[in-house]
Structures are given as C-alpha cells and as structure tokens.
Design a protein around this motif. Structure first.
Motif, mmCIF file in Angstrom:
data_model
loop_
_atom_site.group_PDB
_atom_site.id
_atom_site.type_symbol
_atom_site.label_atom_id
_atom_site.label_comp_id
_atom_site.label_asym_id
_atom_site.label_seq_id
_atom_site.Cartn_x
_atom_site.Cartn_y
_atom_site.Cartn_z
ATOM 1 N N GLN A 1 -4.788 2.896 -4.057
ATOM 2 C CA GLN A 1 -4.139 1.832 -4.314
ATOM 3 C C GLN A 1 -5.000 0.751 -4.997
ATOM 4 O O GLN A 1 -4.512 0.137 -5.952
ATOM 5 N N LYS B 1 -6.506 5.214 5.207
ATOM 6 C CA LYS B 1 -7.805 4.706 4.260
ATOM 7 C C LYS B 1 -7.749 5.036 2.897
ATOM 8 O O LYS B 1 -7.834 4.387 1.885
ATOM 9 N N VAL C 1 -5.058 3.665 0.796
ATOM 10 C CA VAL C 1 -5.533 2.219 0.412
ATOM 11 C C VAL C 1 -6.549 2.018 -0.600
ATOM 12 O O VAL C 1 -6.365 1.349 -1.632
ATOM 13 N N ALA D 1 0.865 -1.268 -0.063
ATOM 14 C CA ALA D 1 0.170 -0.028 -0.190
ATOM 15 C C ALA D 1 0.844 1.287 -0.043
ATOM 16 O O ALA D 1 0.567 2.538 -0.451
ATOM 17 N N ASP D 2 2.089 0.914 0.419
ATOM 18 C CA ASP D 2 2.884 2.406 0.734
ATOM 19 C C ASP D 2 3.917 2.646 -0.485
ATOM 20 O O ASP D 2 4.596 3.479 -0.394
ATOM 21 N N THR E 1 -1.392 -2.540 4.663
ATOM 22 C CA THR E 1 -2.130 -1.342 4.886
ATOM 23 C C THR E 1 -2.024 -0.521 6.156
ATOM 24 O O THR E 1 -2.555 0.561 6.310
ATOM 25 N N ASP E 2 -1.490 -1.347 7.086
ATOM 26 C CA ASP E 2 -0.968 -0.642 8.353
ATOM 27 C C ASP E 2 -0.226 0.453 8.258
ATOM 28 O O ASP E 2 -0.061 1.413 9.350
ATOM 29 N N SER F 1 -3.528 -6.428 6.110
ATOM 30 C CA SER F 1 -2.075 -6.123 6.873
ATOM 31 C C SER F 1 -1.810 -7.264 7.570
ATOM 32 O O SER F 1 -2.654 -7.756 8.481
ATOM 33 N N PRO G 1 -7.583 -5.682 0.444
ATOM 34 C CA PRO G 1 -6.613 -5.116 1.144
ATOM 35 C C PRO G 1 -6.467 -5.712 2.435
ATOM 36 O O PRO G 1 -7.312 -6.293 3.152
ATOM 37 N N VAL H 1 -3.723 -5.810 -1.748
ATOM 38 C CA VAL H 1 -2.962 -4.427 -1.254
ATOM 39 C C VAL H 1 -2.275 -5.123 0.078
ATOM 40 O O VAL H 1 -3.215 -4.938 0.946
ATOM 41 N N THR H 2 -0.972 -5.003 0.305
ATOM 42 C CA THR H 2 -0.527 -5.553 1.607
ATOM 43 C C THR H 2 -0.048 -4.210 2.239
ATOM 44 O O THR H 2 -0.004 -3.301 1.727
#
Length: 302
Positions: free
Chosen positions: A141, A135, A138, A99-100, A130-131, A158, A156, A127-128
């Motif tokens: 993405q 939001k 995310v 996600a980042d 997410t932490d 985490s 999505p 989508v990994t």
C-alpha cells in the motif's frame, strides 16, 4: 543561542481522504479524547472540528474535515468548499488511505486536488488501519500510494492499536512553524459545546441504521439550560431533522425503541464531555429535502 530543545512549535494540520478513511479515529487517538465523531458510516463528519494536541515542545491543532467526494447536492458542494478552504489555511496536510482498500479513483481524485496546495503546504501520506492487514499488504500500500503523488513523508499507522501514532505526531509537528501556544492548556477543542453535543447525538442516531440515512440526518440543539432546582443537572433539548417521513419512522423505531436507545448512548458521551448529569430530550422532525434548500441549510448551520 537556543538549543532545539527550547524551540516550541504551534500550528494547524488537517487529515483528508475518502469518506471512512479513518481520519476522525486518528484525530481522537492523537488528541487522546473523543472530539471528532467516529462512525462506521462514511460521510459522518460535517464540521471542521479541531482537536488540540498539547506537548511540551508543541501545540498541534487538528482540523478534521468532511470527506471529499464528487458532490450531488448543494450540501455536497458546500462540504467540498469547506475542505478546500481548510487545506489552504493549515501548515501541513495528512492524506489518509486505509491499508485494507486498494488505492482507487477516489484517492487519485483527492491527490489531483492536493497537488495544487502541495507546492506551499507539505502533504504527508498516511496509510491507516494497518491493524486490519498483514505487513506485506502495508508495504504494498505504501508503494502504491507513492505512485499517486510526491509526499513530504510516508507513514503507516493504526489508531486502534496506537501503532506509530507518536511517529506521525512527530512528523506533523516537524512541519509546524515555531511559535507560542495558541490555546490554553487543557483545552481539547475550540468547537462550541453545542456543536459537539449535536455531533454526539448524530453519531448515536447513525449507529446500526440502514445506509439511506447518513446524509439526510442533521441535529440542532434548541436549548441547553441548567435545571432550576438542581446544580448538578443540565436539560438538553435537541431536534433530529430528516428529509422524509419514512426516515422519521426509522429513527424513532418501533414504539420509540430506537430513539430511546439513541438517547441512552448519546447521554453517556455528553455527560462525559460536560462532566455533569444531563436530561436529554430528543424530537424528530421532517425538513423536506433540506440538503438542496439554501434557507434550510442555513437554519441547520451549513
């Protein structure tokens, strides 16, 4: 007539994605145990380690492949071949994008390769991490990933705080064929113990080391034998191979300090894996340019 509650599914899934997309961490979270090595260094997974998720209604076997990348060495080509081979043999593929990080050329390259298998194998977009973001990011993405290819599902997750990991497990299981258990209860992986132990040592050796090392490091277990006079101790003798003597001194560290730290960390994980005390003997050897030499690749298990 059997109700859907009586249906048992079993089969294979694999996660793909750029190096460091969170595939191994997700595998460990789903299985609930440390079977795939995780490291902050990209390109650390070398073997297709399978993690086994046992559920009353299903058995999901996760094959964790090396990250797909444009190969520059013979090892690189072999790792990519291993990825393609794995894709063609599983029931469902999960394409992981963190996600980042913006969806980039590397992701599009993988999507192009995946399109070849998606006609017969469902591909889930995941989508990994997410932490690490808010939001809105995310959501963005997920939209960006949707543009890359057509997915059977988009989700999505985490692995760090378990967000939607159960949802992902259900989606993966939903794509498996009906069938009996393929592995006995309680088994978490079908990798030989020596492979797992070598990977744990390699992971410990990669921690906190400068970037030149990841691809150049291989570990073999030379011997693993119970200590003669004790039934609660196993002697493990391992060799860490590097490509140049300058790398050897990095791994050993000043006065052997670094190698001792590697041994301490690896021993802890190996003892947890084997459920017994171990004596760990580590040696570092130089195998010049082993990644480009077919003979040495074979010797080191690739």
């Amino acid at each position: 007539m059997t109700s859907s509650a009586d249906v048992h599914r079993s089969g294979f899934a694999c996660f793909v994605g750029r190096p460091n997309a969170g595939k191994s961490t997700l595998t460990n979270r789903l299985v609930g145990s440390k079977v795939a090595i995780t490291s902050s260094k990209p390109q650390t997974t070398r073997h297709a380690i399978r993690g086994i998720v046992h559920r009353p209604d299903a058995q999901l076997i996760i094959v964790d492949t090396p990250g797909l990348h444009r190969p520059r060495t013979l090892l690189g080509r072999r790792l990519n071949d291993l990825v393609y081979e794995t894709w063609s043999e599983v029931d469902v593929v999960g394409f992981c994008v963190p996600a980042d990080q913006k969806v980039g050329p590397g992701d599009r390259f993988i999507a192009e390769q995946l399109k070849k298998v998606s006609r017969r194998t469902p591909v889930l977009g995941i989508v990994t991490k997410t932490d690490l973001v808010g939001k809105d990011q995310v959501a963005q993405q997920l939209l960006d990933l949707q543009q890359v290819m057509e997915f059977a599902e988009l989700v999505p997750v985490s692995a760090v705080d378990s967000f939607q990991v159960d949802v992902l497990a259900d989606l993966l299981v939903g794509q498996l064929p009906e069938g009996p258990q393929l592995y006995p209860d309680g088994e978490l992986t079908d990798e030989p113990e020596t492979t797992l132990i070598a990977e744990l040592i390699r992971e410990a050796a990669l921690e906190g080391v400068r970037d030149e090392l990841p691809h150049s490091l291989a570990v073999t277990i030379e011997e693993m034998i119970p200590r003669e006079d004790r039934d609660d101790l196993i002697d493990v003798h391992a060799v860490l191979y590097v490509e140049r003597s300058s790398q050897k001194s990095i791994v050993i560290g000043s006065g052997g300090e670094r190698l001792r730290a590697v041994g301490t960390q690896a021993r802890k994980h190996i003892q947890a894996l084997l459920g017994t005390k171990i004596y760990l003997d580590l040696h570092v050897k130089v195998a010049k340019d082993w990644q480009r030499d077919p003979k040495q690749l074979r010797k080191l298990g690739f």
